[in-house]
Design a protein around this motif. Structure first.
Motif, PDB file in Angstrom:
ATOM      1  N   GLU A 102      29.169  74.031  62.984  1.00 34.69           N
ATOM      2  CA  GLU A 102      29.185  72.593  62.611  1.00 34.69           C
ATOM      3  C   GLU A 102      30.627  72.081  62.487  1.00 34.69           C
ATOM      4  O   GLU A 102      30.940  70.953  62.892  1.00 34.69           O
ATOM      5  CB  GLU A 102      28.440  72.409  61.281  1.00 34.69           C
ATOM      6  N   GLN A 103      31.499  72.965  61.929  1.00 31.08           N
ATOM      7  CA  GLN A 103      32.923  72.576  61.798  1.00 31.08           C
ATOM      8  C   GLN A 103      33.536  72.374  63.173  1.00 31.08           C
ATOM      9  O   GLN A 103      34.268  71.411  63.403  1.00 31.08           O
ATOM     10  CB  GLN A 103      33.663  73.641  61.011  1.00 31.08           C
ATOM     11  N   GLU A 104      33.225  73.310  64.086  1.00 36.53           N
ATOM     12  CA  GLU A 104      33.763  73.168  65.447  1.00 36.53           C
ATOM     13  C   GLU A 104      33.206  71.912  66.110  1.00 36.53           C
ATOM     14  O   GLU A 104      33.939  71.202  66.818  1.00 36.53           O
ATOM     15  CB  GLU A 104      33.403  74.409  66.268  1.00 36.53           C
ATOM     16  N   ASP A 105      31.920  71.701  65.874  1.00 37.89           N
ATOM     17  CA  ASP A 105      31.315  70.474  66.459  1.00 37.89           C
ATOM     18  C   ASP A 105      31.988  69.223  65.887  1.00 37.89           C
ATOM     19  O   ASP A 105      32.261  68.236  66.618  1.00 37.89           O
ATOM     20  CB  ASP A 105      29.817  70.454  66.167  1.00 37.89           C
ATOM     21  N   MET A 106      32.286  69.245  64.599  1.00 36.58           N
ATOM     22  CA  MET A 106      32.952  68.085  63.969  1.00 36.58           C
ATOM     23  C   MET A 106      34.375  67.897  64.511  1.00 36.58           C
ATOM     24  O   MET A 106      34.811  66.772  64.771  1.00 36.58           O
ATOM     25  CB  MET A 106      32.993  68.285  62.442  1.00 36.58           C
TER      26      MET A 106
ATOM     27  N   ASP B 104      21.716  86.587  55.832  1.00 33.26           N
ATOM     28  CA  ASP B 104      21.452  85.138  55.666  1.00 33.26           C
ATOM     29  C   ASP B 104      22.753  84.344  55.503  1.00 33.26           C
ATOM     30  O   ASP B 104      22.945  83.289  56.116  1.00 33.26           O
ATOM     31  CB  ASP B 104      20.560  84.912  54.439  1.00 33.26           C
ATOM     32  N   TYR B 105      23.635  84.919  54.686  1.00 31.06           N
ATOM     33  CA  TYR B 105      24.932  84.224  54.484  1.00 31.06           C
ATOM     34  C   TYR B 105      25.754  84.187  55.759  1.00 31.06           C
ATOM     35  O   TYR B 105      26.458  83.216  56.048  1.00 31.06           O
ATOM     36  CB  TYR B 105      25.717  84.874  53.348  1.00 31.06           C
ATOM     37  N   LYS B 106      25.636  85.296  56.566  1.00 27.69           N
ATOM     38  CA  LYS B 106      26.352  85.304  57.854  1.00 27.69           C
ATOM     39  C   LYS B 106      25.830  84.180  58.752  1.00 27.69           C
ATOM     40  O   LYS B 106      26.611  83.470  59.421  1.00 27.69           O
ATOM     41  CB  LYS B 106      26.167  86.657  58.546  1.00 27.69           C
ATOM     42  N   LYS B 107      24.529  84.061  58.760  1.00 27.47           N
ATOM     43  CA  LYS B 107      23.943  83.020  59.606  1.00 27.47           C
ATOM     44  C   LYS B 107      24.396  81.625  59.122  1.00 27.47           C
ATOM     45  O   LYS B 107      24.748  80.747  59.922  1.00 27.47           O
ATOM     46  CB  LYS B 107      22.425  83.120  59.572  1.00 27.47           C
ATOM     47  N   LYS B 108      24.378  81.443  57.800  1.00 24.53           N
ATOM     48  CA  LYS B 108      24.817  80.149  57.256  1.00 24.53           C
ATOM     49  C   LYS B 108      26.299  79.902  57.563  1.00 24.53           C
ATOM     50  O   LYS B 108      26.711  78.784  57.903  1.00 24.53           O
ATOM     51  CB  LYS B 108      24.576  80.117  55.741  1.00 24.53           C
ATOM     52  N   TYR B 109      27.103  80.977  57.446  1.00 22.99           N
ATOM     53  CA  TYR B 109      28.528  80.857  57.721  1.00 22.99           C
ATOM     54  C   TYR B 109      28.757  80.472  59.185  1.00 22.99           C
ATOM     55  O   TYR B 109      29.545  79.573  59.496  1.00 22.99           O
ATOM     56  CB  TYR B 109      29.232  82.168  57.376  1.00 22.99           C
ATOM     57  N   GLU B 110      28.042  81.231  60.042  1.00 24.60           N
ATOM     58  CA  GLU B 110      28.185  80.944  61.471  1.00 24.60           C
ATOM     59  C   GLU B 110      27.734  79.509  61.763  1.00 24.60           C
ATOM     60  O   GLU B 110      28.337  78.824  62.598  1.00 24.60           O
ATOM     61  CB  GLU B 110      27.356  81.953  62.286  1.00 24.60           C
ATOM     62  N   GLN B 111      26.668  79.130  61.065  1.00 31.33           N
ATOM     63  CA  GLN B 111      26.181  77.742  61.255  1.00 31.33           C
ATOM     64  C   GLN B 111      27.235  76.726  60.788  1.00 31.33           C
ATOM     65  O   GLN B 111      27.489  75.717  61.446  1.00 31.33           O
ATOM     66  CB  GLN B 111      24.880  77.552  60.505  1.00 31.33           C
ATOM     67  N   LEU B 112      27.874  77.021  59.660  1.00 31.28           N
ATOM     68  CA  LEU B 112      28.927  76.112  59.143  1.00 31.28           C
ATOM     69  C   LEU B 112      30.137  76.084  60.074  1.00 31.28           C
ATOM     70  O   LEU B 112      30.717  75.015  60.332  1.00 31.28           O
ATOM     71  CB  LEU B 112      29.357  76.566  57.741  1.00 31.28           C
ATOM     72  N   ILE B 113      30.504  77.287  60.583  1.00 31.07           N
ATOM     73  CA  ILE B 113      31.617  77.341  61.550  1.00 31.07           C
ATOM     74  C   ILE B 113      31.290  76.512  62.769  1.00 31.07           C
ATOM     75  O   ILE B 113      32.143  75.756  63.288  1.00 31.07           O
ATOM     76  CB  ILE B 113      31.910  78.816  61.924  1.00 31.07           C
TER      77      ILE B 113
END
Length: 369
Positions: free
Chosen positions: A33-37, A22-31
Motif C-alpha cells: 500500500e505504501q508503494e502504491d501510495m 499474519d503479521y508478515k502478510k499485514k506488513y507486506e500488505q502495508l508495504i
C-alpha cells in the motif's frame, strides 16, 4: 489435544508462528500500500507539473492572443484615425476650393466691372509732349509728396540753398545765437526726418451710389451743379434723390452722389444723356455719364527720409516777438563765420503755439517748404 479448525493458542509455538505469518502478510500488505501510495503520489506530482506547464502555456498563449488583439485594435484605430484625417483634409480642400471659386468669381466680376469702367471712361483731349522708346518706363510714375510736419513749441525749421551748409550746421550741433545787448541763446540743430511712401497700391471698384458726368459745357459752376442735380433727381430721367453734387476742377467733370444705390447703374448703362444746361441755347447739351471709381489702398510701404537741406533748431526760449527772433535766427545762420550760408526758407514756432510746416518736394535735387 487441539480440535480441528480451532485457532492455535498464542502461547504455543504453532500459535506464535501463525501470528508471525499474519503479521508478515499485514506488513507486506502495508508495504504494498505504501508503494502504491508513493507511485500514486509521483503520478499526481507528474500530473500536477504537466498541469502547471499547460497552465503556463495557456497563459502565454492567452497573453499573446491579447497582445495580437490589442495590436489589431491599434491598427484598426490608426486606420480609422487616418480615414478621419483624410476626411478632414478633404473637407478642408473642398472648402479651400469653394473659397478659391468664390474669389475667382468675385475677381471675374470685378474685372468685368473694371473692363466696363475702362471702356466708358470720360473722354478728355490730351497732348503728348514726352518721348517714346525703350528707355521710357510706362509701369511707374513719379509722385511729389505733400507732407504736413507739425512743429513743437520752441523750434524752428531752416532750409538752406546748399546741402553742404545744412550738413555743417548739423555737425556743429550746438549754436550760440547772439541776440544783441550782450544777450544770447543756445540752440541745438537736429536732422529733419520724414516718413514717405515708397510703394502705394490702390484697388478701385465701381461705386453703386455715384456717377461721373463729363462732356460739360463751359458755364457758371454753381448753375451747372444746380441744373445737373435738378435733372438727375427726376425719376423720368432715370435718376432719384441726389445727396451731393461736386465739381472736379482738375478733370472738368462732376460727381453726383445719390441717396439710394439703384440709380447709378441704369444711368451709366444709358451713358449719353441730353440735359438742358444753358437756357440761352435752344438745343440740349449731350453729357456723358460713366461709372465712378472708389479707390482703396491695398498695399502701403513707407521709408524714412532725412531732409538734406533742412535742419531743426530746438531749445528756443520765448524772449521776444516771433518775427524779431525769427529774423535774428535767420541773420545768424546766414553768416559763413557761424557755419551758415544762403537760406531759402525759415519758420519759427514759439513755445505754447501750434504751427505746421508743409513739405511739397523732398529729394536731393529739390526741397520746398
Amino acid at each position: 489435544m487441539v480440535l480441528p479448525g480451532a485457532q492455535p493458542s498464542e502461547e504455543t509455538l504453532e500459535g506464535i508462528m501463525v501470528l508471525i505469518n499474519d503479521y508478515k502478510k499485514k506488513y507486506e500488505q502495508l508495504i504494498q500500500e505504501q508503494e502504491d501510495m508513493v507511485t500514486s503520489r509521483v503520478g499526481q506530482r507528474e500530473m500536477t507539473e504537466k498541469f502547471k506547464q499547460r497552465t503556463v502555456k495557456l497563459t502565454q498563449s492567452l497573453k499573446e492572443d491579447q497582445r495580437l488583439h490589442q495590436e489589431k485594435i491599434g491598427i484598426e484605430k490608426a486606420k480609422v484615425k487616418l480615414m478621419k484625417d483624410e476626411d478632414c483634409k478633404l473637407m478642408k480642400d473642398i472648402l479651400k476650393v469653394e473659397e478659391a471659386l468664390k474669389e475667382e468669381e468675385s475677381e471675374n466680376k470685378h474685372l468685368t466691372q473694371q473692363t466696363e469702367v475702362f471702356t466708358a471712361v470720360p473722354e478728355r483731349k490730351v497732348v503728348f509732349k514726352g518721348s517714346t522708346g525703350k528707355g521710357v518706363d510706362s509701369q511707374t510714375f513719379d509722385m511729389k509728396p505733400h507732407i504736413v510736419y507739425p512743429m513743437e513749441g520752441g523750434t524752428a525749421l531752416i532750409t538752406f540753398a546748399d546741402e553742404v551748409v545744412a550738413t555743417k550746421i548739423l555737425e556743429l550741433e550746438k549754436h550760440q545765437v547772439d541776440l544783441g545787448a550782450e544777450f544770447s541763446i543756445t540752440v541745438e540743430a537736429r536732422p529733419v526726418r520724414l516718413m514717405l511712401p515708397s510703394l502705394v497700391e490702390i484697388d478701385s471698384e465701381v461705386s453703386p451710389l455715384h456717377i461721373l458726368v463729363s462732356n460739360l459745357p463751359k458755364m457758371d459752376i454753381e448753375m451747372l451743379l444746380s441744373r445737373l442735380e435738378n435733372h438727375f433727381s427726376k425719376t423720368k430721367h432715370g435718376g432719384g434723390e441726389v445727396d451731393d453734387c461736386e465739381w472736379l476742377p482738375d478733370s472738368g467733370t462732376v460727381v453726383i452722389a445719390f441717396v439710394k444705390n439703384n440709380f447709378a447703374r441704369g444711368l451709366t448703362n444709358t451713358e449719353y444723356h441730353d440735359v438742358k444746361l444753358q437756357h440761352n441755347k435752344q438745343k440740349m447739351d449731350r453729357v456723358r455719364v460713366t461709372p465712378f471709381l472708389n479707390g482703396k489702398i491695398t498695399n502701403l510701404k513707407t521709408k524714412m527720409l532725412t531732409c538734406p537741406r533742412t535742419v531743426l533748431l530746438t531749445g528756443i526760449p520765448t524772449i521776444m516777438e516771433r518775427e524779431n527772433l525769427q529774423d535774428l535766427l535767420e541773420i545768424y545762420f546766414q553768416k559763413m563765420s557761424n557755419g551758415g550760408g544762403e537760406i531759402e526758407a525759415i519758420l519759427y514756432n514759439p513755445l505754447g503755439q501750434h504751427t505746421s510746416a508743409l513739405f511739397e518736394g523732398v529729394s536731393t535735387d529739390e526741397e520746398q517748404e
